[in-house]
Scaffold this motif. Structure first.
Motif, PDB file in Angstrom:
ATOM      1  N   ILE A 235       0.861  -1.184   0.000  1.00  0.00           N
ATOM      2  CA  ILE A 235       0.000   0.000   0.000  1.00  0.00           C
ATOM      3  C   ILE A 235       0.897   1.234   0.000  1.00  0.00           C
ATOM      4  O   ILE A 235       1.827   1.344   0.813  1.00  0.00           O
ATOM      5  CB  ILE A 235      -0.908   0.038   1.246  1.00  0.00           C
ATOM      6  CG1 ILE A 235      -1.720  -1.259   1.371  1.00  0.00           C
ATOM      7  CG2 ILE A 235      -1.825   1.264   1.213  1.00  0.00           C
ATOM      8  CD1 ILE A 235      -2.769  -1.483   0.326  1.00  0.00           C
ATOM      9  N   LEU A 236       0.637   2.148  -0.892  1.00  0.00           N
ATOM     10  CA  LEU A 236       1.382   3.408  -0.936  1.00  0.00           C
ATOM     11  C   LEU A 236       0.817   4.339   0.134  1.00  0.00           C
ATOM     12  O   LEU A 236      -0.330   4.781   0.052  1.00  0.00           O
ATOM     13  CB  LEU A 236       1.247   4.038  -2.323  1.00  0.00           C
ATOM     14  CG  LEU A 236       2.114   5.264  -2.617  1.00  0.00           C
ATOM     15  CD1 LEU A 236       3.597   4.923  -2.553  1.00  0.00           C
ATOM     16  CD2 LEU A 236       1.761   5.832  -3.990  1.00  0.00           C
ATOM     17  N   ASN A 237       1.599   4.594   1.170  1.00  0.00           N
ATOM     18  CA  ASN A 237       1.128   5.431   2.280  1.00  0.00           C
ATOM     19  C   ASN A 237       2.312   6.196   2.876  1.00  0.00           C
ATOM     20  O   ASN A 237       2.931   5.771   3.866  1.00  0.00           O
ATOM     21  CB  ASN A 237       0.462   4.571   3.360  1.00  0.00           C
ATOM     22  CG  ASN A 237      -0.129   5.417   4.484  1.00  0.00           C
ATOM     23  OD1 ASN A 237      -0.101   6.642   4.450  1.00  0.00           O
ATOM     24  ND2 ASN A 237      -0.667   4.750   5.499  1.00  0.00           N
TER      25      ASN A 237
ATOM     26  N   LYS B 279       5.996   2.918   1.494  1.00  0.00           N
ATOM     27  CA  LYS B 279       5.113   1.798   1.154  1.00  0.00           C
ATOM     28  C   LYS B 279       4.963   0.872   2.358  1.00  0.00           C
ATOM     29  O   LYS B 279       5.936   0.431   2.953  1.00  0.00           O
ATOM     30  CB  LYS B 279       5.672   1.001  -0.028  1.00  0.00           C
ATOM     31  CG  LYS B 279       5.782   1.769  -1.334  1.00  0.00           C
ATOM     32  CD  LYS B 279       6.247   0.827  -2.454  1.00  0.00           C
ATOM     33  CE  LYS B 279       6.418   1.573  -3.778  1.00  0.00           C
ATOM     34  NZ  LYS B 279       7.644   2.401  -3.780  1.00  0.00           N
TER      35      LYS B 279
ATOM     36  N   ASP C  54      -7.700   9.388   6.792  1.00  0.00           N
ATOM     37  CA  ASP C  54      -6.947   9.346   5.531  1.00  0.00           C
ATOM     38  C   ASP C  54      -7.000  10.726   4.891  1.00  0.00           C
ATOM     39  O   ASP C  54      -8.077  11.203   4.512  1.00  0.00           O
ATOM     40  CB  ASP C  54      -7.563   8.286   4.616  1.00  0.00           C
ATOM     41  CG  ASP C  54      -6.811   8.124   3.302  1.00  0.00           C
ATOM     42  OD1 ASP C  54      -5.879   8.909   3.035  1.00  0.00           O
ATOM     43  OD2 ASP C  54      -7.162   7.209   2.533  1.00  0.00           O
TER      44      ASP C  54
ATOM     45  N   THR D  15      -6.620   4.486  -5.891  1.00  0.00           N
ATOM     46  CA  THR D  15      -5.464   3.840  -6.516  1.00  0.00           C
ATOM     47  C   THR D  15      -4.542   4.915  -7.069  1.00  0.00           C
ATOM     48  O   THR D  15      -4.997   5.844  -7.757  1.00  0.00           O
ATOM     49  CB  THR D  15      -5.902   2.907  -7.656  1.00  0.00           C
ATOM     50  OG1 THR D  15      -6.768   1.903  -7.120  1.00  0.00           O
ATOM     51  CG2 THR D  15      -4.705   2.241  -8.316  1.00  0.00           C
ATOM     52  N   ASP D  16      -3.254   4.809  -6.764  1.00  0.00           N
ATOM     53  CA  ASP D  16      -2.272   5.743  -7.315  1.00  0.00           C
ATOM     54  C   ASP D  16      -2.049   5.401  -8.784  1.00  0.00           C
ATOM     55  O   ASP D  16      -1.654   4.276  -9.128  1.00  0.00           O
ATOM     56  CB  ASP D  16      -0.960   5.650  -6.554  1.00  0.00           C
ATOM     57  CG  ASP D  16       0.075   6.619  -7.075  1.00  0.00           C
ATOM     58  OD1 ASP D  16       0.017   7.801  -6.697  1.00  0.00           O
ATOM     59  OD2 ASP D  16       0.932   6.176  -7.878  1.00  0.00           O
TER      60      ASP D  16
ATOM     61  N   THR E  77      -3.700   3.469  -2.342  1.00  0.00           N
ATOM     62  CA  THR E  77      -2.943   4.541  -1.710  1.00  0.00           C
ATOM     63  C   THR E  77      -3.749   5.236  -0.623  1.00  0.00           C
ATOM     64  O   THR E  77      -4.982   5.321  -0.691  1.00  0.00           O
ATOM     65  CB  THR E  77      -2.480   5.568  -2.759  1.00  0.00           C
ATOM     66  OG1 THR E  77      -1.665   6.556  -2.125  1.00  0.00           O
ATOM     67  CG2 THR E  77      -3.650   6.254  -3.439  1.00  0.00           C
TER      68      THR E  77
ATOM     69  N   LYS F 110      -3.049   8.437   2.750  1.00  0.00           N
ATOM     70  CA  LYS F 110      -2.162   9.323   3.507  1.00  0.00           C
ATOM     71  C   LYS F 110      -2.672   9.299   4.936  1.00  0.00           C
ATOM     72  O   LYS F 110      -3.453  10.159   5.349  1.00  0.00           O
ATOM     73  CB  LYS F 110      -2.160  10.731   2.920  1.00  0.00           C
ATOM     74  CG  LYS F 110      -1.406  10.844   1.602  1.00  0.00           C
ATOM     75  CD  LYS F 110      -1.263  12.295   1.144  1.00  0.00           C
ATOM     76  CE  LYS F 110      -0.406  12.382  -0.125  1.00  0.00           C
ATOM     77  NZ  LYS F 110      -0.242  13.788  -0.579  1.00  0.00           N
TER      78      LYS F 110
ATOM     79  N   ARG G  86      -0.678  -7.052  -4.711  1.00  0.00           N
ATOM     80  CA  ARG G  86      -1.621  -5.928  -4.830  1.00  0.00           C
ATOM     81  C   ARG G  86      -2.998  -6.269  -4.278  1.00  0.00           C
ATOM     82  O   ARG G  86      -3.516  -7.368  -4.483  1.00  0.00           O
ATOM     83  CB  ARG G  86      -1.764  -5.491  -6.295  1.00  0.00           C
ATOM     84  CG  ARG G  86      -0.472  -4.997  -6.926  1.00  0.00           C
ATOM     85  CD  ARG G  86      -0.660  -4.663  -8.406  1.00  0.00           C
ATOM     86  NE  ARG G  86       0.627  -4.480  -9.072  1.00  0.00           N
ATOM     87  CZ  ARG G  86       1.219  -3.303  -9.278  1.00  0.00           C
ATOM     88  NH1 ARG G  86       0.616  -2.198  -8.880  1.00  0.00           N
ATOM     89  NH2 ARG G  86       2.390  -3.237  -9.874  1.00  0.00           N
TER      90      ARG G  86
END
Length: 470
Positions: A146-148, A164, A307, A343-344, A351, A353, A384
C-alpha cells in the motif's frame, strides 16, 4: 388441526387452538435483521406438556427463561420452524409464550460483540514473509503493498521508510518498514461459523471476485511472531459486519435458525429472475393502494476521516443518486460503514495518507475505519490489493461500480413501486411454500410480499402487504 412440536415432541393442544402469525420479508430492510413471530394462545396444563416444558411451573425448576426448538405443522406440512420462548407457567392458566426466529441471537453471545474483542485465533508468521498466510479454513490474510507516505507521520525519514506499507522488491518483502496483514472476508465468515456453531454458505462465498475481498487496516505487526486476527479488524460488532457488508453488493441473507444455517446470495439475482408464481385467483379485490414516497436511491459509504486523501471527498468516492424521475419524489438514503481506497495512477497501488497504528513513535492509539479491497496476488512485481477487480469496483458510481452492478433491479423496483394492503385467499400449503425472495403475479402485476399475517388454521382471508410495480 395445527400441530406443534417442542424439541421434537408433540404438544397437547385444545381442539380450537389458533396461532396468530406475523411473517415479515427479511430481504427488504437494510438496517437490521428482520424476524417473523407468532402469538400462541395458552397451552393446556397437561401431563405431557409438563414433561415437555420440564415442569417449568415448579419452584424448584430452572429460573431461566425457557427457550425450546419449535416446529409448526398443518396437514403434515411444516409451516415454520424456529423457537418457542416460554414466559409464564401455572396450573390454572397453563403455559404462555411466543414463537420467534431468534435471528437477533443467531450467533449467540458473539452477535453484539466487537470484532476486536472476539478471539479469532492467530496464524504464525514465517521467517521469510509470504504474500498470504493460511490455515485449515483457507487464506487467513494477505500482505498487499500500500502506498502510504504518512504511515509514520513526520518520522518516516528517520527510519528510512520507503513510503510503502508491506514494501516488496525483487520477489521478496523488504526487511524495513511496517508489515500489516489484511484479513480475508471469506476466511473471517467461515471462522465466525466455526466459532458460533453455524454454517455460512451461498453464492457470495463462491463468487470469483467477492471471495477475494480483504479488510484494509493500518495495524503493524511490529515484529510479532504471529498475526492475532482481532488486532487487524475494524471496530464493528459481528452483527454490524454482516449488515454493513450486505449493503455493498445488495446481498440477501436467508437464515434457518433450527439448522443454524445462513445462506448469503445476491438479492439482485432474485429480483431479475423470471416470475413463475401466479396468485391471481388468490387476490381479493378492493385493496388499498398507496405510493412509495421515496422512489430514488442514494447509495454511499462513510469515509475514513483519518486518511488525508479523503478530506476533500474525491469524485470516485461520491454517492450514487438515482437520476431524477419524471414525477417529483423523495430519496431513500443507504450508507455503508465500509468504504475503500483510491489507486495511485503511477504506481498502480492502493494509496492512502494515513498515520499507522504501530508501537514505533508511540502511534498505538491511531485508529482506522472499515475499508475493503480486492486481493489480486502478485501482479507486475507487487502483491496488490485494489478497489477494482475483473469489472467490479468498490466505488458506487461508474459502469463497474456497485450501483450499476448490483443495485439496478432494486432501483428499477423503487422507481415504479407502490404498496397494496389487501387480503389473500390462502391455504396452509401456500404458507409452507412461501418464498419471500420470489415474485408473485396477480392481475397483470408482479408483486413481492412485504408482510403477511395469517391465523392458523386458516379460516378466513389472510391480511397482506404487497409491493407492486416490479
Amino acid at each position: 388441526m395445527i400441530g406443534v412440536r417442542i424439541n421434537g415432541q408433540l404438544l397437547d393442544l385444545t381442539p380450537k387452538t389458533k396461532v396468530q402469525w406475523d411473517f415479515n420479508n427479511p430481504y427488504l430492510l437494510y438496517d437490521r435483521i428482520e424476524s417473523s413471530k407468532a402469538s400462541f394462545p395458552n397451552i393446556p396444563f397437561s401431563a405431557g406438556n409438563q414433561r415437555i416444558f420440564n415442569y417449568y411451573q415448579e419452584p424448584q425448576a430452572s429460573v431461566a427463561l425457557g427457550e425450546f426448538e419449535c416446529e409448526q405443522f398443518y396437514g403434515g406440512e411444516l409451516i415454520r420452524a424456529g423457537y418457542f420462548v416460554l414466559t409464564e407457567a401455572d396450573e390454572r392458566g397453563g403455559y404462555r409464550g411466543a414463537f420467534t426466529d431468534r435471528l437477533g441471537r443467531f450467533f449467540g453471545d458473539y452477535q453484539t460483540k466487537l470484532l476486536t474483542e472476539i478471539d479469532f485465533g492467530s496464524v504464525a508468521v514465517p521467517p521469510v514473509l509470504t504474500p498470504t498466510l493460511s490455515d485449515a479454513l483457507g487464506t487467513v490474510c494477505c500482505f498487499p503493498t500500500i502506498l502510504n507516505p504518512d504511515y509514520y507521520g513526520t518520522n518516516g525519514a528517520s527510519v528510512s521508510y520507503s513510503g510503502k506499507v508491506n514494501d516488496y522488491t525483487g520477489g521478496a518483502y523488504t526487511g524495513a518498514g511496517p508489515k500489516v496483514p489484511m484479513v480475508m472476508v471469506k476466511w473471517l465468515l467461515l471462522k465466525i461459523a466455526a466459532l458460533t456453531g453455524t454454517t455460512i454458505e451461498g453464492n457470495f462465498l463462491t463468487h470469483p471476485v467477492w471471495q477475494t475481498l480483504t479488510i484494509y487496516n493500518t495495524r503493524a505487526l511490529d515484529g510479532a511472531a504471529a498475526v492475532t486476527v482481532k488486532n487487524h479488524l475494524p471496530e464493528l460488532t459481528l452483527e454490524q459486519l454482516f449488515i454493513e457488508l450486505r449493503k455493498l453488493p445488495n446481498l440477501m441473507f436467508t437464515f434457518n435458525s433450527p439448522e443454524k444455517k445462513l445462506k448469503i446470495d445476491f438479492w439482485g439475482d432474485r429480483l431479475a429472475a423470471v416470475t413463475t408464481q401466479n396468485w391471481t385467483p388468490k387476490l381479493v379485490a378492493g385493496g388499498i393502494k398507496t405510493p412509495e414516497m421515496n422512489r430514488r436511491l442514494q447509495l454511499g459509504s462513510e469515509l475514513d476521516g483519518g486518511d488525508g486523501l479523503m478530506k476533500d471527498k474525491p469524485a470516485l468516492m461520491a454517492d450514487y443518486l438515482t437520476p431524477e424521475l419524471a414525477e417529483p419524489t423523495g430519496v431513500a438514503p443507504l450508507k455503508s460503514k465500509f468504504s475503500t481506497l483510491l489507486t495511485d495512477a503511477g504506481a498502480g497501488l492502493a494509496t492512502a495518507k494515513q498515520p499507522g497504528s504501530t508501537e514505533l513513535f508511540a502511534q498505538n492509539t491511531n485508529k482506522f475505519a472499515p475499508r475493503l479491497l480486492f486481493w489480486h496476488g502478485i501482479s507486475a512485481g507487487y502483491p496488490r490489493a485494489l478497489p477494482e477487480k475483473d469489472g467490479i469496483a468498490l466505488y458506487w458510481g461508474g459502469a463497474t461500480g456497485l450501483a450499476a452492478k448490483y443495485w439496478k433491479p432494486t432501483e428499477a423496483m423503487k422507481a415504479t413501486a407502490f404498496y397494496l394492503k389487501t387480503d389473500l385467499i390462502l391455504k396452509e400449503s401456500d404458507l409452507a411454500q412461501l418464498d419471500f425472495g420470489a415474485k408473485y403475479h396477480m392481475n397483470g402485476v408482479d408483486y413481492i410480499i412485504a408482510s403477511i399475517a395469517p391465523e392458523l388454521p386458516i379460516s378466513r382471508t389472510v391480511p397482506a402487504l404487497l409491493i407492486g410495480g416490479l
